[in-house]
Design an enzyme around this catalytic site. Structure first.
Site, short mmCIF file in Angstrom:
data_model
loop_
_atom_site.label_atom_id
_atom_site.label_comp_id
_atom_site.label_asym_id
_atom_site.label_seq_id
_atom_site.Cartn_x
_atom_site.Cartn_y
_atom_site.Cartn_z
N LYS A 97 98.79 8.39 61.72
CA LYS A 97 97.75 8.45 61.80
C LYS A 97 98.19 9.78 60.54
O LYS A 97 97.19 10.07 59.54
CB LYS A 97 97.71 9.77 62.59
CG LYS A 97 97.20 8.63 64.27
CD LYS A 97 97.17 9.50 64.93
CE LYS A 97 98.59 9.68 65.47
NZ LYS A 97 99.24 9.79 66.10
N ARG A 126 112.74 15.11 62.45
CA ARG A 126 112.12 15.79 63.27
C ARG A 126 112.84 15.62 64.52
O ARG A 126 113.64 15.06 65.24
CB ARG A 126 110.79 15.74 63.70
CG ARG A 126 109.47 15.84 62.71
CD ARG A 126 108.12 15.40 63.36
NE ARG A 126 107.69 14.59 64.39
CZ ARG A 126 106.88 14.14 64.84
NH1 ARG A 126 106.31 14.81 64.17
NH2 ARG A 126 106.55 14.61 65.94
N ARG A 185 112.03 7.57 59.60
CA ARG A 185 111.03 9.14 59.09
C ARG A 185 111.35 10.51 58.93
O ARG A 185 111.90 10.67 59.40
CB ARG A 185 110.01 8.95 59.96
CG ARG A 185 108.24 10.30 59.69
CD ARG A 185 107.68 9.96 60.10
NE ARG A 185 107.51 10.12 61.27
CZ ARG A 185 106.35 10.90 62.46
NH1 ARG A 185 105.29 9.94 61.79
NH2 ARG A 185 106.19 11.11 63.34
N ARG A 199 108.26 9.48 73.66
CA ARG A 199 106.93 9.70 73.06
C ARG A 199 105.62 8.83 73.33
O ARG A 199 104.56 8.47 73.47
CB ARG A 199 107.04 10.17 71.87
CG ARG A 199 107.18 12.18 71.72
CD ARG A 199 107.84 11.98 70.38
NE ARG A 199 107.34 11.88 69.21
CZ ARG A 199 106.88 11.06 68.47
NH1 ARG A 199 108.11 11.18 67.49
NH2 ARG A 199 106.33 11.64 66.84
N ARG A 258 94.76 14.18 72.96
CA ARG A 258 95.55 12.99 73.15
C ARG A 258 95.26 12.05 74.82
O ARG A 258 96.43 11.94 75.44
CB ARG A 258 97.00 14.11 73.54
CG ARG A 258 97.65 13.25 71.78
CD ARG A 258 98.88 13.87 71.81
NE ARG A 258 99.79 13.37 71.05
CZ ARG A 258 100.52 13.55 69.95
NH1 ARG A 258 99.69 14.42 68.96
NH2 ARG A 258 101.88 12.88 69.53
P1 AMP Z 1 102.71 14.61 66.47
O1 AMP Z 1 103.41 15.40 65.93
O2 AMP Z 1 100.97 14.40 66.32
O3 AMP Z 1 103.72 13.90 67.21
O4 AMP Z 1 102.91 15.72 67.97
C1 AMP Z 1 104.31 16.50 68.17
C2 AMP Z 1 104.18 16.55 69.73
O5 AMP Z 1 103.58 18.16 69.95
C3 AMP Z 1 103.36 15.89 70.25
O6 AMP Z 1 105.09 15.33 71.38
C4 AMP Z 1 103.25 17.31 71.54
O7 AMP Z 1 104.47 17.56 72.45
C5 AMP Z 1 102.74 18.04 71.27
N1 AMP Z 1 101.15 17.71 70.88
C6 AMP Z 1 100.66 17.79 68.90
N2 AMP Z 1 99.32 17.11 70.07
C7 AMP Z 1 98.93 17.54 70.86
C8 AMP Z 1 97.55 17.12 72.09
N3 AMP Z 1 96.66 17.22 71.63
N4 AMP Z 1 98.27 17.23 73.44
C9 AMP Z 1 99.49 17.52 73.68
N5 AMP Z 1 100.45 17.83 73.32
C10 AMP Z 1 100.42 17.91 71.57
#
Ligand code: AMP
Length: 212
Positions: free
Chosen positions: A13, A160, A127, A171, A88
């Site tokens: 994404k 990360r 990554r 996740r 999400r």
């Molecule tokens: P990402 O970088 O999009 O994988 O987001 C990393 C982490 O941030 C996720 O595993 C969640 O803990 C939190 N997070 C990011 N976006 C959301 C969202 N829209 N709703 C809830 N938690 C989020």
């Protein structure tokens, strides 16, 4: 353009969003990046999100909607936005719909990027992400020129915190349970564009074909 990019962690994404920003000046809005910056800066928001993020759970819908209500009203959103990692959950999708109605905006499409699980697992474990500008690298297919130093901004590039095997597995489960139902939600809204593609360039081509 105004798009939601939907897909499991590691589906690409962020990479697709970065390619699309170069096409028409749309901004990438990554809730994950916003939250990681808040954690790094030690703000109140960061403190509230930190524990859930580390284990790969979702932070609350309330917290996320608070962020997005502000973010979508900023000036740079006028030329379009690419929502990366948001919504999400079904409650977030419904709240976004209400918010867009209020501000008189319409999405062009919701792009579901579908990538096989083995590819996702391989990508997530290899990554690396710049802690300063969020640039994405891969130790196998796209390494930094100097080890652990961002080519673009000189920031520190690392794995990360939520890319341990345990957090990754959580996740993916969270995605299947809480986020995958959005596919049916947006199908019913007539907005869904599903792309089975391994390369981010191919995903971008499919989006261009649909939107132009
Ligand atoms: P990402 O970088 O999009 O994988 O987001 C990393 C982490 O941030 C996720 O595993 C969640 O803990 C939190 N997070 C990011 N976006 C959301 C969202 N829209 N709703 C809830 N938690 C989020």
């Amino acid at each position: 353009m105004k798009l939601i990019l939907l897909g499991a962690p590691g589906a690409g994404k962020g990479t697709v969003a970065k390619l699309l920003t170069k096409l028409d000046g749309s901004v990438q809005i990554s809730t994950g990046d916003i939250l990681r910056s808040a954690v790094a800066a030690g703000t109140q928001l960061g403190k509230q999100a930190e524990v859930a993020m580390k284990t790969g759970d979702l932070v609350s819908d309330e917290l996320i909607m608070g962020i997005m209500e502000e973010r979508l009203k900023e000036d740079d959103c006028k030329s379009g936005y690419l929502l990366d990692g948001f919504p999400r959950t079904i409650p977030q999708a419904k709240a976004l719909k209400t918010l867009l109605d209020q501000i008189g905006e319409k999405l062009d499409a919701v792009v579901e990027i579908d990538v096989p699980k083995d590819v996702i697992l391989d990508r997530l474990t290899t990554r690396r992400t710049c802690s300063k500008c969020g640039a994405i690298y891969n130790v196998k297919s796209n390494p930094t020129k100097i080890q652990d130093v961002c080519d673009k901004c000189g920031g520190a590039v690392a794995q990360r915190d939520d890319e341990t095997e345990e957090a990754i597995s959580n996740r993916l489960n969270v995605y299947n349970k809480q986020t995958a139902p959005l596919v049916d939600f947006y199908q019913a809204e007539g907005l869904l564009l599903s792309v089975d593609a391994l390369s981010s360039d191919a995903v971008v081509d499919a989006i261009k074909a649909k939107i132009n």
